[in-house]
Write an enzyme that holds these catalytic residues in place. Sequence first.
Site, PDB file in Angstrom:
ATOM      1  N   LEU A 146      64.490 -51.819 -28.952  1.00  0.00           N
ATOM      2  CA  LEU A 146      64.591 -53.206 -29.403  1.00  0.00           C
ATOM      3  C   LEU A 146      63.217 -53.830 -29.243  1.00  0.00           C
ATOM      4  O   LEU A 146      62.508 -53.547 -28.266  1.00  0.00           O
ATOM      5  CB  LEU A 146      65.601 -53.992 -28.550  1.00  0.00           C
ATOM      6  CG  LEU A 146      67.083 -53.592 -28.647  1.00  0.00           C
ATOM      7  CD1 LEU A 146      67.913 -54.482 -27.735  1.00  0.00           C
ATOM      8  CD2 LEU A 146      67.596 -53.671 -30.070  1.00  0.00           C
ATOM      9  N   ASP A 147      62.837 -54.684 -30.193  1.00  0.00           N
ATOM     10  CA  ASP A 147      61.569 -55.405 -30.051  1.00  0.00           C
ATOM     11  C   ASP A 147      61.563 -56.197 -28.750  1.00  0.00           C
ATOM     12  O   ASP A 147      62.625 -56.595 -28.255  1.00  0.00           O
ATOM     13  CB  ASP A 147      61.378 -56.378 -31.225  1.00  0.00           C
ATOM     14  CG  ASP A 147      61.167 -55.656 -32.548  1.00  0.00           C
ATOM     15  OD1 ASP A 147      60.794 -54.472 -32.524  1.00  0.00           O
ATOM     16  OD2 ASP A 147      61.396 -56.282 -33.602  1.00  0.00           O
ATOM     17  N   ARG A 148      60.362 -56.456 -28.236  1.00  0.00           N
ATOM     18  CA  ARG A 148      60.230 -57.183 -26.974  1.00  0.00           C
ATOM     19  C   ARG A 148      61.064 -58.467 -26.962  1.00  0.00           C
ATOM     20  O   ARG A 148      61.761 -58.768 -25.992  1.00  0.00           O
ATOM     21  CB  ARG A 148      58.754 -57.540 -26.740  1.00  0.00           C
ATOM     22  CG  ARG A 148      58.547 -58.391 -25.490  1.00  0.00           C
ATOM     23  CD  ARG A 148      57.253 -59.194 -25.590  1.00  0.00           C
ATOM     24  NE  ARG A 148      56.080 -58.384 -25.382  1.00  0.00           N
ATOM     25  CZ  ARG A 148      55.501 -58.179 -24.189  1.00  0.00           C
ATOM     26  NH1 ARG A 148      56.014 -58.713 -23.107  1.00  0.00           N
ATOM     27  NH2 ARG A 148      54.422 -57.445 -24.090  1.00  0.00           N
ATOM     28  N   ASN A 244      61.339 -53.312 -37.505  1.00  0.00           N
ATOM     29  CA  ASN A 244      61.302 -54.721 -37.934  1.00  0.00           C
ATOM     30  C   ASN A 244      62.120 -54.983 -39.207  1.00  0.00           C
ATOM     31  O   ASN A 244      61.890 -55.962 -39.913  1.00  0.00           O
ATOM     32  CB  ASN A 244      59.860 -55.194 -38.173  1.00  0.00           C
ATOM     33  CG  ASN A 244      59.064 -55.350 -36.894  1.00  0.00           C
ATOM     34  OD1 ASN A 244      57.872 -55.612 -36.927  1.00  0.00           O
ATOM     35  ND2 ASN A 244      59.688 -55.161 -35.739  1.00  0.00           N
ATOM     36  N   ARG A 247      63.843 -58.439 -39.531  1.00  0.00           N
ATOM     37  CA  ARG A 247      62.845 -59.505 -39.584  1.00  0.00           C
ATOM     38  C   ARG A 247      62.192 -59.575 -40.966  1.00  0.00           C
ATOM     39  O   ARG A 247      61.996 -60.667 -41.530  1.00  0.00           O
ATOM     40  CB  ARG A 247      61.808 -59.290 -38.487  1.00  0.00           C
ATOM     41  CG  ARG A 247      62.413 -59.363 -37.090  1.00  0.00           C
ATOM     42  CD  ARG A 247      61.499 -58.853 -36.009  1.00  0.00           C
ATOM     43  NE  ARG A 247      60.336 -59.710 -35.826  1.00  0.00           N
ATOM     44  CZ  ARG A 247      59.411 -59.495 -34.886  1.00  0.00           C
ATOM     45  NH1 ARG A 247      59.525 -58.475 -34.059  1.00  0.00           N
ATOM     46  NH2 ARG A 247      58.382 -60.325 -34.784  1.00  0.00           N
TER      47      ARG A 247
END
Length: 314
Positions: A146-148, A244, A247
Site C-alpha cells: 500500500l502507498d505510504r 498508483n 490515483r
Amino acid sequence: MNKRTKRPETGSAKRPSPPAKSYKVQEAAELLPFLISNLKGEGRNSIKSMLARGQISVDGQAQTVYNYALKPGQQVTVSKEKIQAPPRLVGLSIIYEDDHLLVVNKEPGLLSIATEQEKELTAYRQLMDHVKRENPANRVFIVHRLDRDTSGVMMFAKSEAVQQELQNHWTEAVKERSYIALVEGEVKKAEGTISSWLKESKTLKMYSSPYPGDGQHAVTHYKRLQANRHFTLLEVRLETGRKNQIRVHMQDLGHPIVGDKKYRSKSKEIGRLGLHAFVLSFEHPVTREVLRFESPIPRAFLNPFRNGMQAGDD
C-alpha cells in the site's frame, strides 16, 4: 589435565530460569479452563496467580483475563517469570495471524517497506521483529504493498513459498479487493469502469498512455456511495493491481483523490490522502479456506457529508 569449574559462591550468581512451555490450542476454549487442563500438577489458585503476575501469554501477548477466548491455532505460553510485553506496533495492528500469513491494518503515513532512499520505520521491519521474537529464524515476505499515505488491509507471507504461491496466482486467489476513495467534486454516474494503459514517467509518476497497448493494462470499477457538490465517496474495485492505479484513474475521471497533490488534487479537506484499502478476501494458500477482512471506513472520509447533502441535492 581436566579443569575444574569453580562453583559460584552462594548468592553470587542467579540460577537460569526454567524454560517457558508452550501449548497449541486445538479447539475453542476459555483461557483458565485450558490452563487447568494442560498444567498438570498446578492448582486452580496457583494458575490464577500466574495469570495475575503476567506469566501467561497468548501468541506473544501477556493475558490476565480468566475467560479470554482462545481460538484453534493460537499458542499459549507459560513462563516462570513475568513476561515482558513486546514493543507496541507503531502505525499498524495485526488483525489475523497463523503459521503462514499475517494480515494487518495499516495507518496512513507508514511505509510498507523501505526503499534505498528511505530507511525509516516500516510495516515490514516491525512485523519482521514481531515474528523473530518467537523464533530468530522466522521472516516475513511482502505479498502486495500500500502507498505510504493509503490506509487499510494489507497481507504478508511468513515463508517464501507462500509468498510465491500468492503472487503467482494472485488473480485466482483474490476473491474481493476493494478500496474507499474520497474524491473531489460530484461524480454524476452512479457507477462506472475506467480502463487504460499505465506507464511510468522519468520522474516515477504513473500516467495513462493515449495509445492502446502502450504500457500495463489497468481496469478500475467504481460505485458511488455518497456525494454532494464538493466531494464524492466511492467504493472502488480493482480488476488489475497496478502501481498508483486508483490515483491515476480518479485523475482521469476528472475527480482526483482528496489530498493527492501528485495527481492534481487541490483539496486538503481531511489532512491526509483520501484512499483506504477497505476489503481483502482471498483463498488461503495452504488451507484453501476463503478468508475475508474488512477495515472500517475512516471517520474523516465521512466528515464532508455530515450536513446530509446527497448526490443531486441543491
